[in-house]
Design a protein around this motif. Structure first.
Motif, PDB file in Angstrom:
ATOM      1  N   LEU A  39       0.792  -1.025  -0.163  1.00 25.17           N
ATOM      2  CA  LEU A  39       0.068  -0.015  -0.001  1.00 25.17           C
ATOM      3  C   LEU A  39       0.672   1.065   0.048  1.00 25.17           C
ATOM      4  O   LEU A  39       1.963   1.250   0.555  1.00 25.17           O
ATOM      5  CB  LEU A  39      -1.061  -0.017   1.176  1.00 25.17           C
ATOM      6  N   ASP A  40       0.506   2.392  -0.703  1.00 21.70           N
ATOM      7  CA  ASP A  40       0.940   3.467  -0.768  1.00 21.70           C
ATOM      8  C   ASP A  40       0.494   4.349   0.685  1.00 21.70           C
ATOM      9  O   ASP A  40      -0.461   5.218   0.699  1.00 21.70           O
ATOM     10  CB  ASP A  40       0.585   4.420  -1.893  1.00 21.70           C
ATOM     11  N   VAL A  41       1.328   4.119   1.605  1.00 20.96           N
ATOM     12  CA  VAL A  41       1.077   4.848   2.976  1.00 20.96           C
ATOM     13  C   VAL A  41       1.113   6.389   2.922  1.00 20.96           C
ATOM     14  O   VAL A  41       0.469   6.761   3.505  1.00 20.96           O
ATOM     15  CB  VAL A  41       1.845   3.913   3.946  1.00 20.96           C
ATOM     16  N   GLU A  42       1.943   6.638   2.089  1.00 18.32           N
ATOM     17  CA  GLU A  42       2.046   8.050   2.096  1.00 18.32           C
ATOM     18  C   GLU A  42       0.851   8.878   1.630  1.00 18.32           C
ATOM     19  O   GLU A  42       0.443   9.764   2.023  1.00 18.32           O
ATOM     20  CB  GLU A  42       3.330   8.347   1.470  1.00 18.32           C
ATOM     21  N   LYS A  43       0.291   7.929   0.834  1.00 17.93           N
ATOM     22  CA  LYS A  43      -1.025   8.553   0.090  1.00 17.93           C
ATOM     23  C   LYS A  43      -1.859   8.617   1.101  1.00 17.93           C
ATOM     24  O   LYS A  43      -2.794   9.582   1.107  1.00 17.93           O
ATOM     25  CB  LYS A  43      -1.412   7.876  -1.037  1.00 17.93           C
ATOM     26  N   ILE A  44      -1.973   7.583   1.930  1.00 20.92           N
ATOM     27  CA  ILE A  44      -3.228   7.314   2.967  1.00 20.92           C
ATOM     28  C   ILE A  44      -2.879   8.549   4.072  1.00 20.92           C
ATOM     29  O   ILE A  44      -3.992   9.348   4.391  1.00 20.92           O
ATOM     30  CB  ILE A  44      -3.062   5.855   3.632  1.00 20.92           C
ATOM     31  N   LEU A  45      -1.839   8.754   4.480  1.00 22.99           N
ATOM     32  CA  LEU A  45      -1.511   9.716   5.487  1.00 22.99           C
ATOM     33  C   LEU A  45      -1.935  11.029   5.024  1.00 22.99           C
ATOM     34  O   LEU A  45      -2.141  12.118   5.662  1.00 22.99           O
ATOM     35  CB  LEU A  45      -0.062   9.551   5.740  1.00 22.99           C
ATOM     36  N   ASP A  46      -1.244  11.289   3.570  1.00 23.87           N
ATOM     37  CA  ASP A  46      -1.516  12.447   3.203  1.00 23.87           C
ATOM     38  C   ASP A  46      -3.103  13.000   3.091  1.00 23.87           C
ATOM     39  O   ASP A  46      -3.257  14.056   3.253  1.00 23.87           O
ATOM     40  CB  ASP A  46      -0.883  12.843   1.904  1.00 23.87           C
ATOM     41  N   GLU A  47      -3.858  12.013   2.721  1.00 23.99           N
ATOM     42  CA  GLU A  47      -5.239  12.270   2.554  1.00 23.99           C
ATOM     43  C   GLU A  47      -5.890  12.480   4.007  1.00 23.99           C
ATOM     44  O   GLU A  47      -7.014  13.302   4.267  1.00 23.99           O
ATOM     45  CB  GLU A  47      -6.095  11.053   2.192  1.00 23.99           C
ATOM     46  N   ILE A  48      -5.236  12.130   5.133  1.00 22.39           N
ATOM     47  CA  ILE A  48      -5.796  12.279   6.646  1.00 22.39           C
ATOM     48  C   ILE A  48      -5.461  13.391   7.005  1.00 22.39           C
ATOM     49  O   ILE A  48      -5.844  14.315   7.352  1.00 22.39           O
ATOM     50  CB  ILE A  48      -5.362  11.140   7.361  1.00 22.39           C
ATOM     51  N   SER A  49      -4.097  13.634   6.640  1.00 18.67           N
ATOM     52  CA  SER A  49      -3.270  14.927   7.327  1.00 18.67           C
ATOM     53  C   SER A  49      -2.488  15.492   6.315  1.00 18.67           C
ATOM     54  O   SER A  49      -1.076  15.108   6.299  1.00 18.67           O
ATOM     55  CB  SER A  49      -2.541  14.730   8.602  1.00 18.67           C
ATOM     56  N   PRO A  50      -2.801  16.321   5.425  1.00 11.20           N
ATOM     57  CA  PRO A  50      -1.837  16.742   4.316  1.00 11.20           C
ATOM     58  C   PRO A  50      -0.774  17.486   4.804  1.00 11.20           C
ATOM     59  O   PRO A  50      -0.896  18.387   5.766  1.00 11.20           O
ATOM     60  CB  PRO A  50      -2.755  17.528   3.485  1.00 11.20           C
ATOM     61  N   ASP A  65       8.168   6.026  -6.044  1.00 14.64           N
ATOM     62  CA  ASP A  65       7.093   5.171  -6.461  1.00 14.64           C
ATOM     63  C   ASP A  65       5.952   5.606  -5.994  1.00 14.64           C
ATOM     64  O   ASP A  65       4.721   5.385  -6.511  1.00 14.64           O
ATOM     65  CB  ASP A  65       7.266   3.726  -6.111  1.00 14.64           C
ATOM     66  N   SER A  66       5.683   6.675  -4.940  1.00 13.80           N
ATOM     67  CA  SER A  66       4.578   7.295  -4.596  1.00 13.80           C
ATOM     68  C   SER A  66       4.258   8.537  -5.296  1.00 13.80           C
ATOM     69  O   SER A  66       5.050   9.445  -5.491  1.00 13.80           O
ATOM     70  CB  SER A  66       4.582   7.598  -2.948  1.00 13.80           C
ATOM     71  N   SER A  67       2.971   8.320  -5.904  1.00  7.48           N
ATOM     72  CA  SER A  67       2.538   9.433  -6.524  1.00  7.48           C
ATOM     73  C   SER A  67       2.410  10.920  -5.639  1.00  7.48           C
ATOM     74  O   SER A  67       2.670  11.832  -6.171  1.00  7.48           O
ATOM     75  CB  SER A  67       1.077   9.434  -7.196  1.00  7.48           C
ATOM     76  N   VAL A  68       1.892  10.570  -4.505  1.00  4.70           N
ATOM     77  CA  VAL A  68       1.986  11.835  -3.558  1.00  4.70           C
ATOM     78  C   VAL A  68       3.433  12.537  -3.296  1.00  4.70           C
ATOM     79  O   VAL A  68       3.544  13.677  -3.330  1.00  4.70           O
ATOM     80  CB  VAL A  68       1.435  11.520  -2.100  1.00  4.70           C
ATOM     81  N   ALA A  69       4.436  11.430  -3.226  1.00  8.15           N
ATOM     82  CA  ALA A  69       5.742  11.921  -3.028  1.00  8.15           C
ATOM     83  C   ALA A  69       6.261  12.736  -4.122  1.00  8.15           C
ATOM     84  O   ALA A  69       6.938  13.727  -3.823  1.00  8.15           O
ATOM     85  CB  ALA A  69       6.586  10.921  -2.380  1.00  8.15           C
ATOM     86  N   ARG A  70       5.746  12.289  -5.343  1.00 14.05           N
ATOM     87  CA  ARG A  70       6.504  12.996  -6.446  1.00 14.05           C
ATOM     88  C   ARG A  70       5.822  14.264  -6.624  1.00 14.05           C
ATOM     89  O   ARG A  70       6.670  15.193  -6.930  1.00 14.05           O
ATOM     90  CB  ARG A  70       6.244  11.982  -7.956  1.00 14.05           C
ATOM     91  N   ARG A  71       4.533  14.561  -6.284  1.00 11.53           N
ATOM     92  CA  ARG A  71       3.965  15.768  -6.428  1.00 11.53           C
ATOM     93  C   ARG A  71       4.499  16.656  -5.437  1.00 11.53           C
ATOM     94  O   ARG A  71       4.796  17.842  -5.494  1.00 11.53           O
ATOM     95  CB  ARG A  71       2.310  15.663  -6.151  1.00 11.53           C
ATOM     96  N   GLN A  72       4.821  16.143  -4.039  1.00  9.86           N
ATOM     97  CA  GLN A  72       5.192  17.044  -3.154  1.00  9.86           C
ATOM     98  C   GLN A  72       6.655  17.361  -3.483  1.00  9.86           C
ATOM     99  O   GLN A  72       6.972  18.689  -3.415  1.00  9.86           O
ATOM    100  CB  GLN A  72       5.603  16.090  -1.708  1.00  9.86           C
ATOM    101  N   ILE A  73       7.347  16.660  -3.918  1.00 16.02           N
ATOM    102  CA  ILE A  73       8.842  16.969  -4.499  1.00 16.02           C
ATOM    103  C   ILE A  73       8.844  18.070  -5.560  1.00 16.02           C
ATOM    104  O   ILE A  73       9.456  19.125  -5.751  1.00 16.02           O
ATOM    105  CB  ILE A  73       9.566  15.867  -4.866  1.00 16.02           C
ATOM    106  N   GLN A  74       7.818  17.886  -6.639  1.00 15.47           N
ATOM    107  CA  GLN A  74       7.605  18.702  -7.575  1.00 15.47           C
ATOM    108  C   GLN A  74       7.277  20.135  -7.394  1.00 15.47           C
ATOM    109  O   GLN A  74       8.191  21.133  -7.604  1.00 15.47           O
ATOM    110  CB  GLN A  74       6.763  18.165  -8.658  1.00 15.47           C
ATOM    111  N   ARG A  75       6.598  20.199  -6.353  1.00 11.02           N
ATOM    112  CA  ARG A  75       6.340  21.612  -5.671  1.00 11.02           C
ATOM    113  C   ARG A  75       7.377  22.250  -5.113  1.00 11.02           C
ATOM    114  O   ARG A  75       7.637  23.489  -5.475  1.00 11.02           O
ATOM    115  CB  ARG A  75       5.056  21.461  -4.776  1.00 11.02           C
ATOM    116  N   ALA A  76       8.099  21.586  -4.241  1.00 15.62           N
ATOM    117  CA  ALA A  76       9.290  22.074  -3.671  1.00 15.62           C
ATOM    118  C   ALA A  76      10.412  22.362  -4.898  1.00 15.62           C
ATOM    119  O   ALA A  76      10.905  23.564  -4.777  1.00 15.62           O
ATOM    120  CB  ALA A  76      10.039  21.170  -2.807  1.00 15.62           C
ATOM    121  N   ILE A  77      10.643  21.738  -5.897  1.00 14.24           N
ATOM    122  CA  ILE A  77      11.664  21.995  -7.025  1.00 14.24           C
ATOM    123  C   ILE A  77      10.915  23.272  -7.643  1.00 14.24           C
ATOM    124  O   ILE A  77      11.733  24.116  -8.156  1.00 14.24           O
ATOM    125  CB  ILE A  77      11.714  20.727  -7.831  1.00 14.24           C
ATOM    126  N   THR A  78       9.747  23.104  -8.165  1.00 16.51           N
ATOM    127  CA  THR A  78       9.202  24.361  -8.894  1.00 16.51           C
ATOM    128  C   THR A  78       9.183  25.669  -8.266  1.00 16.51           C
ATOM    129  O   THR A  78       9.554  26.728  -8.818  1.00 16.51           O
ATOM    130  CB  THR A  78       7.614  23.978  -9.113  1.00 16.51           C
TER     131      THR A  78
END
Length: 310
Positions: free
Chosen positions: A147-158, A186-199
């Motif tokens: 499971l993508d636990v990072e996605k689960i946790l981000d939905e509960i507490s972004p 491999d986590s779609s949530v992590a990729r989005r988080q990183i992309q925002r910081a880089i951008t």
């Protein structure tokens, strides 16, 4: 069951060998799921839970465990299923992700298995973006979902993904000119988080979903030019299907055509990560997920050092 992970800290020899150990569990039915043992602190039968007002719907209550107050998340609810029944007969997997400790309520805990990352595969195409799988594998003829636990946790507490303005070096874009940042996670949530910081730094990034995809891309680029002309650095997760971040780093640093690429390992394995292994495989830096200011600072540090050396 509480003693099933007593030897977890002795298992660090698996790190860097493209292997991992999965704790297998079930939620409400026959489907098996897996979680990396390195992220697990303890497994125990569910203690009494205290309900509090305004909790997220997937949080079944608060547990007091070894002097800590821990939120207990119903893993079945969190992934779109029904609430787990007979809670007092179920189990909690206490985990540490992204600098926080939480408990996951599960139906049953089975056993720990040792497996090669090469046998951990990305989810099949076409399952949609609303699934909670980050990888799959086969055990005893059955499909096991990781499971993508990072996605689960981000939905509960972004988590906050904004980089503080005074952290940003306004000259950083000019220092790398047209180079990009390569991101492997491999986590779609992590990729989005990183992309925002880089951008936020005014930089661009290319995204890949695992270590093998990253290595294949770098080798392809190296056949026609220099990878360091294309990328200022690579940010890599550690846990990824097919090839983990430690193995990816080792492969890159062992290849003369790739060795000059700076690598930052960026992982949610904050509680049990082995610093000696990071040095052994040759990574240039390590930071735990996810703090946008720390990530931005680490990226800018690498770029500034490279600029000074040129």
């Amino acid at each position: 069951m509480a003693g099933v992970l007593d030897s977890v800290n002795q298992r660090t020899q698996l790190v860097g060998q493209n292997r991992l150990e999965l704790l297998l569990f079930k939620l409400g039915g026959k489907q098996r799921y897996g979680i990396n043992v390195f992220k697990v602190k303890e497994v125990l039968q569910c203690p009494p839970l205290t309900s509090l007002p305004k909790l997220h719907p997937t949080i079944r209550g608060i547990a007091h465990i070894r002097g800590q107050t821990i939120s207990v998340i119903d893993m079945n609810l969190a992934t779109g299923g029904r609430a787990i029944e007979n809670v007092e007969e179920r189990f909690i997997i206490i985990t540490e992700y992204n600098r926080s400790i939480q408990g996951f309520l599960v139906g049953a805990v089975e056993r720990i298995i040792n497996i090669n990352w090469e046998n951990i595969l990305p989810p099949p195409n076409g399952i949609g973006r609303f699934n909670y799988m980050t990888a799959v594998t086969e055990i005893d003829g059955d499909l096991v979902e990781i499971l993508d636990v990072e996605k689960i946790l981000d939905e509960i507490s972004p988590v906050n993904t904004d980089v503080t303005a005074d952290v940003i070096d306004p000259t950083i874009k000019e220092k790398i000119k047209d180079k990009k940042i390569l991101v492997a996670d491999d986590s779609s949530v992590a990729r989005r988080q990183i992309q925002r910081a880089i951008t936020a730094l005014g930089l661009e990034c290319d995204m890949v979903k695992d270590g093998k995809e990253a290595l294949d891309l770098l080798k392809k680029i190296s056949k026609t030019g220099s990878v360091t002309d294309r990328y200022a650095l690579m940010i890599s997760d550690v846990e990824m299907p097919e090839m983990d971040g430690y193995t990816l780093t080792s492969e890159v640093k062992a290849d003369p055509a790739l060795a000059g690429l700076h690598i930052i390992l960026h992982t949610s394995l904050s509680g049990v990560f082995n610093e000696a292994m990071v040095k052994k495989v040759g990574a240039d830096d390590f930071i735990a997920k996810f703090n946008p200011d720390e990530l931005a600072t680490a990226v800018q540090k690498v770029i500034n050092l490279d600029d000074q050396n040129n």
